[in-house]
Design a protein around this motif. Structure first.
Motif, PDB file in Angstrom:
ATOM      1  N   GLU A  32      -3.181   9.861  -1.590  1.00 17.62           N
ATOM      2  CA  GLU A  32      -3.061   9.893  -0.128  1.00 17.62           C
ATOM      3  C   GLU A  32      -4.342   9.452   0.587  1.00 17.62           C
ATOM      4  O   GLU A  32      -4.595   9.839   1.723  1.00 17.62           O
ATOM      5  CB  GLU A  32      -2.631  11.280   0.369  1.00 17.62           C
ATOM      6  CG  GLU A  32      -1.293  11.733  -0.144  1.00 17.62           C
ATOM      7  CD  GLU A  32      -0.143  10.828   0.256  1.00 17.62           C
ATOM      8  OE1 GLU A  32      -0.116  10.335   1.398  1.00 17.62           O
ATOM      9  OE2 GLU A  32       0.741  10.604  -0.595  1.00 17.62           O
ATOM     10  N   CYS A  33      -5.148   8.646  -0.071  1.00 19.21           N
ATOM     11  CA  CYS A  33      -6.345   8.072   0.562  1.00 19.21           C
ATOM     12  C   CYS A  33      -5.927   7.333   1.832  1.00 19.21           C
ATOM     13  O   CYS A  33      -4.929   6.618   1.848  1.00 19.21           O
ATOM     14  CB  CYS A  33      -7.010   7.100  -0.416  1.00 19.21           C
ATOM     15  SG  CYS A  33      -8.398   6.171   0.289  1.00 19.21           S
ATOM     16  N   PHE A  34      -6.711   7.490   2.901  1.00 15.27           N
ATOM     17  CA  PHE A  34      -6.366   6.820   4.155  1.00 15.27           C
ATOM     18  C   PHE A  34      -6.879   5.380   4.185  1.00 15.27           C
ATOM     19  O   PHE A  34      -6.604   4.643   5.113  1.00 15.27           O
ATOM     20  CB  PHE A  34      -6.884   7.612   5.368  1.00 15.27           C
ATOM     21  CG  PHE A  34      -8.347   7.441   5.655  1.00 15.27           C
ATOM     22  CD1 PHE A  34      -8.781   6.570   6.638  1.00 15.27           C
ATOM     23  CD2 PHE A  34      -9.297   8.156   4.934  1.00 15.27           C
ATOM     24  CE1 PHE A  34     -10.132   6.414   6.901  1.00 15.27           C
ATOM     25  CE2 PHE A  34     -10.640   8.012   5.200  1.00 15.27           C
ATOM     26  CZ  PHE A  34     -11.059   7.130   6.176  1.00 15.27           C
ATOM     27  N   ASN A  35      -7.615   4.966   3.172  1.00 15.75           N
ATOM     28  CA  ASN A  35      -8.194   3.621   3.131  1.00 15.75           C
ATOM     29  C   ASN A  35      -7.906   2.936   1.792  1.00 15.75           C
ATOM     30  O   ASN A  35      -8.799   2.332   1.198  1.00 15.75           O
ATOM     31  CB  ASN A  35      -9.717   3.712   3.322  1.00 15.75           C
ATOM     32  CG  ASN A  35     -10.163   3.292   4.692  1.00 15.75           C
ATOM     33  OD1 ASN A  35      -9.391   2.751   5.464  1.00 15.75           O
ATOM     34  ND2 ASN A  35     -11.411   3.550   4.985  1.00 15.75           N
ATOM     35  N   LYS A  36      -6.678   3.012   1.315  1.00 19.12           N
ATOM     36  CA  LYS A  36      -6.340   2.475  -0.010  1.00 19.12           C
ATOM     37  C   LYS A  36      -6.713   1.011  -0.178  1.00 19.12           C
ATOM     38  O   LYS A  36      -7.070   0.588  -1.279  1.00 19.12           O
ATOM     39  CB  LYS A  36      -4.851   2.655  -0.297  1.00 19.12           C
ATOM     40  CG  LYS A  36      -4.485   4.042  -0.696  1.00 19.12           C
ATOM     41  CD  LYS A  36      -3.020   4.137  -1.083  1.00 19.12           C
ATOM     42  CE  LYS A  36      -2.697   5.568  -1.435  1.00 19.12           C
ATOM     43  NZ  LYS A  36      -1.292   5.764  -1.740  1.00 19.12           N
ATOM     44  N   GLU A  37      -6.630   0.232   0.890  1.00 20.18           N
ATOM     45  CA  GLU A  37      -6.957  -1.191   0.768  1.00 20.18           C
ATOM     46  C   GLU A  37      -8.406  -1.407   0.340  1.00 20.18           C
ATOM     47  O   GLU A  37      -8.747  -2.423  -0.253  1.00 20.18           O
ATOM     48  CB  GLU A  37      -6.653  -1.952   2.070  1.00 20.18           C
ATOM     49  CG  GLU A  37      -7.494  -1.559   3.264  1.00 20.18           C
ATOM     50  CD  GLU A  37      -7.009  -0.334   4.026  1.00 20.18           C
ATOM     51  OE1 GLU A  37      -7.650   0.000   5.032  1.00 20.18           O
ATOM     52  OE2 GLU A  37      -6.007   0.295   3.633  1.00 20.18           O
ATOM     53  N   LEU A  69     -22.026   5.593   6.262  1.00 17.16           N
ATOM     54  CA  LEU A  69     -21.560   4.742   5.171  1.00 17.16           C
ATOM     55  C   LEU A  69     -20.302   5.354   4.593  1.00 17.16           C
ATOM     56  O   LEU A  69     -20.304   6.522   4.191  1.00 17.16           O
ATOM     57  CB  LEU A  69     -22.634   4.642   4.085  1.00 17.16           C
ATOM     58  CG  LEU A  69     -24.017   4.199   4.545  1.00 17.16           C
ATOM     59  CD1 LEU A  69     -25.027   4.332   3.413  1.00 17.16           C
ATOM     60  CD2 LEU A  69     -23.979   2.779   5.082  1.00 17.16           C
ATOM     61  N   LEU A  70     -19.229   4.564   4.556  1.00 15.08           N
ATOM     62  CA  LEU A  70     -17.946   5.041   4.078  1.00 15.08           C
ATOM     63  C   LEU A  70     -17.296   3.953   3.240  1.00 15.08           C
ATOM     64  O   LEU A  70     -17.900   2.904   3.019  1.00 15.08           O
ATOM     65  CB  LEU A  70     -17.020   5.384   5.248  1.00 15.08           C
ATOM     66  CG  LEU A  70     -17.544   6.342   6.307  1.00 15.08           C
ATOM     67  CD1 LEU A  70     -18.071   5.603   7.502  1.00 15.08           C
ATOM     68  CD2 LEU A  70     -16.453   7.291   6.732  1.00 15.08           C
ATOM     69  N   GLY A  71     -16.064   4.181   2.867  1.00 17.60           N
ATOM     70  CA  GLY A  71     -15.411   3.143   2.080  1.00 17.60           C
ATOM     71  C   GLY A  71     -13.927   3.277   2.035  1.00 17.60           C
ATOM     72  O   GLY A  71     -13.338   3.896   2.898  1.00 17.60           O
ATOM     73  N   GLY A  72     -13.570   2.801   0.881  1.00 13.25           N
ATOM     74  CA  GLY A  72     -14.247   2.492  -0.363  1.00 13.25           C
ATOM     75  C   GLY A  72     -15.222   3.606  -0.766  1.00 13.25           C
ATOM     76  O   GLY A  72     -15.129   4.718  -0.337  1.00 13.25           O
ATOM     77  N   GLU A  73     -16.108   3.225  -1.640  1.00 17.50           N
ATOM     78  CA  GLU A  73     -17.090   4.164  -2.183  1.00 17.50           C
ATOM     79  C   GLU A  73     -18.497   3.580  -2.113  1.00 17.50           C
ATOM     80  O   GLU A  73     -18.843   2.696  -2.887  1.00 17.50           O
ATOM     81  CB  GLU A  73     -16.733   4.503  -3.632  1.00 17.50           C
ATOM     82  CG  GLU A  73     -17.740   5.347  -4.376  1.00 17.50           C
ATOM     83  CD  GLU A  73     -18.059   6.662  -3.713  1.00 17.50           C
ATOM     84  OE1 GLU A  73     -19.175   6.801  -3.168  1.00 17.50           O
ATOM     85  OE2 GLU A  73     -17.197   7.561  -3.732  1.00 17.50           O
TER      86      GLU A  73
END
Length: 180
Positions: A32-37, A69-73
């Motif tokens: 359920e990551c909100f940034n799967k792309e 800093l966010l992501g991704g990782e």
């Protein structure tokens, strides 16, 4: 390193008005990551000197509190190498602005005990980070009522105080106290 987005004005990912860089590439693959792309290291555009200059320019106004800093990782090794020149510039140009980093890695077990011991890049990168929100997003622990985190297992850590104390010190703006 590629990046997915740069937000010039962000009020959701740290205190105050911030500039946020969303990097591409993540191996955690939280359900359920909100940034799967952004899991794909090839997603987005190359992060170049132009983007560094843009971020430095966006940070200039006095009402901008800092960089997130966010992501991704951000702490994937390739992303650390891509972010290090940016953090050096931010530290040199705006030493009064703070840096927040969101990572699925655990600060004590993964970052300090492994990454910092194995990589000079990690050790230097961490020296420029003030606050780290650590831990993978866990859908079963999702809580929309907590600030700056998606799930209750994630911690908001004062990196400078933690490094100085040799143990995890939670950010007093959110929780206060220590963690083992």
């Amino acid at each position: 390193m590629n990046y997915a987005d740069i937000k010039q004005y962000d009020v959701a990912n740290g205190t105050g008005v911030r500039v946020s860089v969303f990097v591409s590439g993540c191996t955690h693959h939280c359900r359920e990551c909100f940034n799967k792309e952004t899991w794909d290291f090839n997603y987005g555009k190359p992060f170049t000197e132009k983007e560094i200059e843009d971020v430095i320019s966006y940070l200039k106004p006095g009402y901008i509190a800092g960089l997130s800093l966010l992501g991704g990782e951000p702490l994937e090794p390739v992303n650390q190498e891509g972010l290090l020149p940016l953090l050096r510039r931010v530290h040199e140009t705006y030493p009064e602005k703070n840096v927040w980093c969101y990572t699925g890695y655990l600060f004590d077990k993964d970052v300090l005990e492994k990454m910092c011991r194995e990589s000079a890049v990690t050790k230097e990168l961490i020296s420029y980070i003030d606050i780290m929100v650590d831990g993978e997003f866990i859908q079963e622990k999702k809580n929309l009522k907590i600030n700056f985190r998606g799930s209750e297992n994630q911690r908001i850590i004062d990196v400078k105080k933690s490094l100085s104390a040799g143990k995890v010190i939670r950010w007093e703006g959110e929780i206060g106290g220590t963690d083992g």
